[in-house]
Design a protein around this motif. Sequence first.
Motif, PDB file in Angstrom:
ATOM      1  N   THR A  14      11.026  -1.003  28.750  1.00  0.00           N
ATOM      2  CA  THR A  14      11.986   0.095  28.735  1.00  0.00           C
ATOM      3  C   THR A  14      11.365   1.358  28.157  1.00  0.00           C
ATOM      4  N   GLN A  15      11.589   2.458  28.844  1.00  0.00           N
ATOM      5  CA  GLN A  15      11.104   3.744  28.337  1.00  0.00           C
ATOM      6  C   GLN A  15      12.269   4.701  28.152  1.00  0.00           C
ATOM      7  N   VAL A  16      12.163   5.550  27.131  1.00  0.00           N
ATOM      8  CA  VAL A  16      13.055   6.702  27.078  1.00  0.00           C
ATOM      9  C   VAL A  16      12.307   7.771  27.860  1.00  0.00           C
ATOM     10  N   ASP A  17      12.767   8.018  29.075  1.00  0.00           N
ATOM     11  CA  ASP A  17      12.037   8.903  29.974  1.00  0.00           C
ATOM     12  C   ASP A  17      12.672  10.291  29.901  1.00  0.00           C
ATOM     13  N   ILE A  18      11.848  11.302  29.731  1.00  0.00           N
ATOM     14  CA  ILE A  18      12.366  12.652  29.476  1.00  0.00           C
ATOM     15  C   ILE A  18      11.636  13.668  30.351  1.00  0.00           C
TER      16      ILE A  18
ATOM     17  N   GLU B 116      -6.752  10.710  34.111  1.00  0.00           N
ATOM     18  CA  GLU B 116      -6.635   9.960  32.852  1.00  0.00           C
ATOM     19  C   GLU B 116      -5.158   9.623  32.611  1.00  0.00           C
ATOM     20  N   HIS B 117      -4.254  10.531  32.952  1.00  0.00           N
ATOM     21  CA  HIS B 117      -2.814  10.265  32.782  1.00  0.00           C
ATOM     22  C   HIS B 117      -2.218   9.942  34.144  1.00  0.00           C
ATOM     23  N   HIS B 118      -1.794  10.932  34.911  1.00  0.00           N
ATOM     24  CA  HIS B 118      -1.454  10.732  36.322  1.00  0.00           C
ATOM     25  C   HIS B 118      -1.728  12.024  37.069  1.00  0.00           C
TER      26      HIS B 118
ATOM     27  N   GLY C 228       7.753  19.789  32.220  1.00  0.00           N
ATOM     28  CA  GLY C 228       6.903  18.770  31.613  1.00  0.00           C
ATOM     29  C   GLY C 228       7.781  17.700  30.989  1.00  0.00           C
ATOM     30  N   GLY C 229       7.153  16.632  30.551  1.00  0.00           N
ATOM     31  CA  GLY C 229       7.971  15.549  29.992  1.00  0.00           C
ATOM     32  C   GLY C 229       7.157  14.538  29.229  1.00  0.00           C
ATOM     33  N   ILE C 230       7.819  13.467  28.966  1.00  0.00           N
ATOM     34  CA  ILE C 230       7.213  12.412  28.149  1.00  0.00           C
ATOM     35  C   ILE C 230       8.005  11.124  28.362  1.00  0.00           C
ATOM     36  N   ALA C 231       7.402   9.994  28.068  1.00  0.00           N
ATOM     37  CA  ALA C 231       8.134   8.729  28.095  1.00  0.00           C
ATOM     38  C   ALA C 231       7.783   7.927  26.848  1.00  0.00           C
TER      39      ALA C 231
HETATM   40  N1  ASP Z   1       5.496   8.752  33.602  1.00  0.00           N
HETATM   41  C1  ASP Z   1       4.604   8.757  32.474  1.00  0.00           C
HETATM   42  C2  ASP Z   1       4.378   7.332  31.991  1.00  0.00           C
HETATM   43  O1  ASP Z   1       5.175   6.445  32.255  1.00  0.00           O
HETATM   44  C3  ASP Z   1       5.124   9.544  31.327  1.00  0.00           C
HETATM   45  C4  ASP Z   1       5.215  11.005  31.613  1.00  0.00           C
HETATM   46  O2  ASP Z   1       4.233  11.600  32.067  1.00  0.00           O
HETATM   47  O3  ASP Z   1       6.280  11.576  31.344  1.00  0.00           O
HETATM   48  O4  ASP Z   1       3.403   7.069  31.304  1.00  0.00           O
END
Ligand code: ASP
Length: 613
Positions: free
Chosen positions: A242-246, A454-456, A555-558
């Motif tokens: 589970t992620q808090v996706d933002i 490195e990230h996506h 932008g965001g974060i999870a």
């Molecule tokens: N989708 C990315 C992840 O799950 C998080 C993000 O870039 O917001 O790692």
Amino acid sequence: MLKQIDYTYKDRVWCGKINEKYINKVVKLYGWVHRFRDMGGITFIDLRDRTGVVQVVLPKELKIEKLSLEDVLEVIGIVKERPAENVNPNIATGNFEVIAKEFKILSKSEPLPFMINDDYKDIRDLKIDESLRLRYRYLDLRRLQMFRNMFFRHKLIKYIRDFMDNEDFLEIETPLLAKPTPEGARDFLVPSRLQLGKFYALPQSPQLFKQILMVSGIDRYFQIAKCLRDEDLRADRQPEFTQVDIEMSFISKNDIFLLVENLLEFALNNLGIDINTPFEVIDYKYAIEHFNSDKPDLRYNYPIKKWNNSIKINLNDENFNINQTYYIFFKNLGLTRKELDKLNEFLKQNNLKFLYFISSNGEFKGSLVKFVDVNEVDSYLRKENDFANGDYIVFIISSKNYLNELVLIKNYLIDNKLLRPVKDFYFLWVDNFPLFKVEEEKVGDKIIRKISPEHHPFTNVLEEDKPKVYMIYKELQKDPKIIYDDNFVKEVLSIRSLAYDLVLNGVEVASGSIRITDIEFQKIIFNIIGITEEEANKKFGFLLEAFKYGVPPHGGIALGIDRIIALLLGYSSIREVIAFPKTQSGTCLLTKAPSEVDEIQLKELGIKLMEVN
Ligand code: ASP
């Protein structure tokens, strides 16, 4: 007007909530038989529900059938104070007991596969095989400690929702039946019956949808999202988590930092956990150079330091580079003789070339001692560090492997509890991650090099490093073989992104980035990471198309909620904070998923099974 819910069983009182206010009152209790004993015809039962245990006394005149552990009971009785000699200080209701007037067994229990009335001990010390606990998870979840874990999780998520709502975020559910997402792991596939031969992918994250929601003008989105990744399960991973996706529009990286800091401070304070904000921010490069890790545990803040070149080490050994000597300065270490001897043993066993000394008695030791001028070393340390009287110890290692070796020593000290953490929960931002990584793969007898994100692939670049992206793009266009040039690779790896991680006690608990919104630049990134235009359109065309109609910067974060909860509650395994986790091989031991399906079901899907090796 809302009507009062009476939950059918009116006037019920929770077992664990019996207190002085109920003395001499009649209460109705429901619960499970946690323990019982017969004392000359009087039966004492510890009755348990999710709130705790209370002692129920069945007088002789109440005839009972045979009682078993975990039978479900209804008890109506009167609350009395226990005589002083019978008070049980181990439980919250230990001053009271309920003298039963009426009593019913609502359901019987068979003999248990394992005991669950041992819950005064910690589940971390349980001797029961975990697979048995998972097989009978409903029994395991009856443990009060497991209930508390579930309760903590529930509350944390509730406070997260409260906070996000207050900050004008909308919780939006994104589809589970989706197209592959770009997180880079293997997808779980779901065959389509209505469109034979086609598949949905279960989302590895809501990444693409949350970006689309920004184009939709939602502006601030969040979701308590299940993410599914079909990875080989390394220690403590789950195929679904589970992620808090933002995601947010019109913001900078610092807004995300601030939002997450406030969110965690709010939620954790509500749960009685004190944390200090703002969190420290360190650069990725600094983290690697000083901690040999992109997720350093700064509860133990002992960075690797470079030795001043002018110090001579007269060592004639090929493995050593005299110009590169590194050390960690451990302040206030204060080892006893015995601890020191054990440490020496460890260093020798690991064949570490080292030197240490303790200032209080000026003692020098280690395999390097005879190669250095100890007085020079001593005065250097006093000059460069806060090196004073008392127990100080310094390690100096000079080898190609210095990062690993120094970290090995630090970890030895941590594992043996010789270093004290500065606080319980150390949150830390790691910033400026590289945009790309370069991976090598063996194809036949050739080594193929490949650039990947490195990230996506939707992660933006640090503005000042943008020219480098154009530069490597051009070079690759001219000659794709340039990837085999180590200097070129160095250049590729030096490009910094707008991606960041949140680290808690040395564990990555969140990651995110500011996204690319310039379609042309996005195409260049795809090209560099080897995604052709055709492929990009097939996979992510809808996102690129959406960007043509007015895309806000975003932008965001999870945040990985399972991991955060496990760390906060002090578990090394996330399975303790997930109601129905899977094993390392992805099996649910309770339901036995995954399982075979009927031939008919497969036929409907146009699927025929074949042997794979
Ligand atoms: N989708 C990315 C992840 O799950 C998080 C993000 O870039 O917001 O790692």
